[in-house]
Design a protein around this motif. Structure first.
Motif, PDB file in Angstrom:
ATOM      1  N   ARG A  92       0.926  -1.110   0.030  1.00 40.17           N
ATOM      2  CA  ARG A  92      -0.284  -0.102   0.017  1.00 40.17           C
ATOM      3  C   ARG A  92       0.723   1.286   0.068  1.00 40.17           C
ATOM      4  O   ARG A  92       1.962   1.267   0.394  1.00 40.17           O
ATOM      5  CB  ARG A  92      -1.075   0.093   1.135  1.00 40.17           C
ATOM      6  CG  ARG A  92      -0.338   0.185   2.582  1.00 40.17           C
ATOM      7  CD  ARG A  92      -1.011  -0.107   3.733  1.00 40.17           C
ATOM      8  NE  ARG A  92      -0.321   0.485   4.897  1.00 40.17           N
ATOM      9  CZ  ARG A  92       0.187  -0.571   5.664  1.00 40.17           C
ATOM     10  NH1 ARG A  92       0.534  -1.661   5.309  1.00 40.17           N
ATOM     11  NH2 ARG A  92       0.863  -0.031   7.013  1.00 40.17           N
ATOM     12  N   ARG A  93       0.230   2.519  -0.416  1.00 40.73           N
ATOM     13  CA  ARG A  93       1.077   3.571  -0.397  1.00 40.73           C
ATOM     14  C   ARG A  93       1.151   4.342   1.266  1.00 40.73           C
ATOM     15  O   ARG A  93       0.111   3.946   1.805  1.00 40.73           O
ATOM     16  CB  ARG A  93       0.346   4.707  -1.370  1.00 40.73           C
ATOM     17  CG  ARG A  93       0.342   4.209  -2.733  1.00 40.73           C
ATOM     18  CD  ARG A  93       1.865   4.479  -3.288  1.00 40.73           C
ATOM     19  NE  ARG A  93       2.161   3.847  -4.652  1.00 40.73           N
ATOM     20  CZ  ARG A  93       3.096   3.607  -5.106  1.00 40.73           C
ATOM     21  NH1 ARG A  93       4.261   3.603  -4.523  1.00 40.73           N
ATOM     22  NH2 ARG A  93       2.951   3.337  -6.458  1.00 40.73           N
ATOM     23  N   GLU A  95       0.971   6.488   4.410  1.00 41.06           N
ATOM     24  CA  GLU A  95       0.149   7.549   4.943  1.00 41.06           C
ATOM     25  C   GLU A  95       0.789   8.963   4.475  1.00 41.06           C
ATOM     26  O   GLU A  95       2.152   8.789   4.544  1.00 41.06           O
ATOM     27  CB  GLU A  95      -0.277   7.630   6.315  1.00 41.06           C
ATOM     28  CG  GLU A  95      -0.971   6.289   6.857  1.00 41.06           C
ATOM     29  CD  GLU A  95       0.112   5.332   7.135  1.00 41.06           C
ATOM     30  OE1 GLU A  95       1.350   5.610   7.662  1.00 41.06           O
ATOM     31  OE2 GLU A  95      -0.265   4.258   6.969  1.00 41.06           O
ATOM     32  N   VAL A 107       6.269   2.093  -1.436  1.00 38.64           N
ATOM     33  CA  VAL A 107       5.169   1.194  -0.524  1.00 38.64           C
ATOM     34  C   VAL A 107       5.554   0.542   0.394  1.00 38.64           C
ATOM     35  O   VAL A 107       6.741   0.424   1.046  1.00 38.64           O
ATOM     36  CB  VAL A 107       4.837   0.143  -1.713  1.00 38.64           C
ATOM     37  CG1 VAL A 107       4.663   0.913  -3.198  1.00 38.64           C
ATOM     38  CG2 VAL A 107       6.131  -0.800  -1.956  1.00 38.64           C
ATOM     39  N   ASP A 124       9.018   1.092  -5.220  1.00 38.57           N
ATOM     40  CA  ASP A 124       8.103   0.167  -5.827  1.00 38.57           C
ATOM     41  C   ASP A 124       8.761  -0.916  -6.540  1.00 38.57           C
ATOM     42  O   ASP A 124       8.543  -2.302  -6.623  1.00 38.57           O
ATOM     43  CB  ASP A 124       7.034   0.890  -6.704  1.00 38.57           C
ATOM     44  CG  ASP A 124       5.911   0.153  -7.066  1.00 38.57           C
ATOM     45  OD1 ASP A 124       5.577  -0.941  -6.222  1.00 38.57           O
ATOM     46  OD2 ASP A 124       5.232   0.607  -8.285  1.00 38.57           O
TER      47      ASP A 124
END
Length: 146
Positions: A92-93, A95, A107, A124
């Motif tokens: 996930r990216r 915050e 990521v 990534d």
């Protein structure tokens, strides 16, 4: 008297410059020693009991991952994770408030090793390499991608 003071200052500056050069030479030798024969990438690690990200170098060995802190002169990894029990979660990216300096398009990947959860943050492209490393384990390997 002024000549003695000037000589003392010159010696002090010379010693400081020599110490700085020796320090950077040691860092260079450390980085070369850590990276010898393996793929390295910049990577952050975060354990639940320590919510702050620590940046370091992630090294891919044949049967384990090794994480080395950026600071320090040791060539021993701070963390080792065996491929046998290594599990990856969905990336996930980070915050928007998370600062992961030095990582391009980072990521965050939840991971598990022997019932210990932690997060890795990496570029990534490095995640793609990590995922391939986990999936390419030998058949007896229990490593998996969740």
């Amino acid at each position: 008297m002024a000549a003695d003071l000037l000589t003392s200052v010159e010696v002090a500056v010379g010693v400081l410059l020599g110490a700085a050069l020796a320090f950077f030479a040691l860092l260079f030798v450390r980085r070369r020693t850590i990276g010898r024969g393996r793929l390295l990438t910049l990577c952050g690690v975060r354990y639940p009991q320590r919510p702050r990200w620590r940046m370091g170098l992630l090294g891919f060995a044949t049967d384990q991952l090794e994480w080395f802190p950026l600071s320090g002169l040791t060539v021993r990894p701070k963390y080792r994770w065996l491929r046998v029990d290594f599990e990856l979660g969905a990336p996930r990216r980070p915050e928007s408030t998370t600062r992961l300096e030095g990582l391009e398009e980072p990521v965050v990947v939840p991971c598990r090793q022997a019932e210990t959860d932690f997060d890795l943050a990496m570029p990534d492209a490095a995640y793609t390499a990590l995922r391939s490393w986990v999936e390419a384990g030998p058949p007896r390997s229990a490593g998996s991608v969740m």
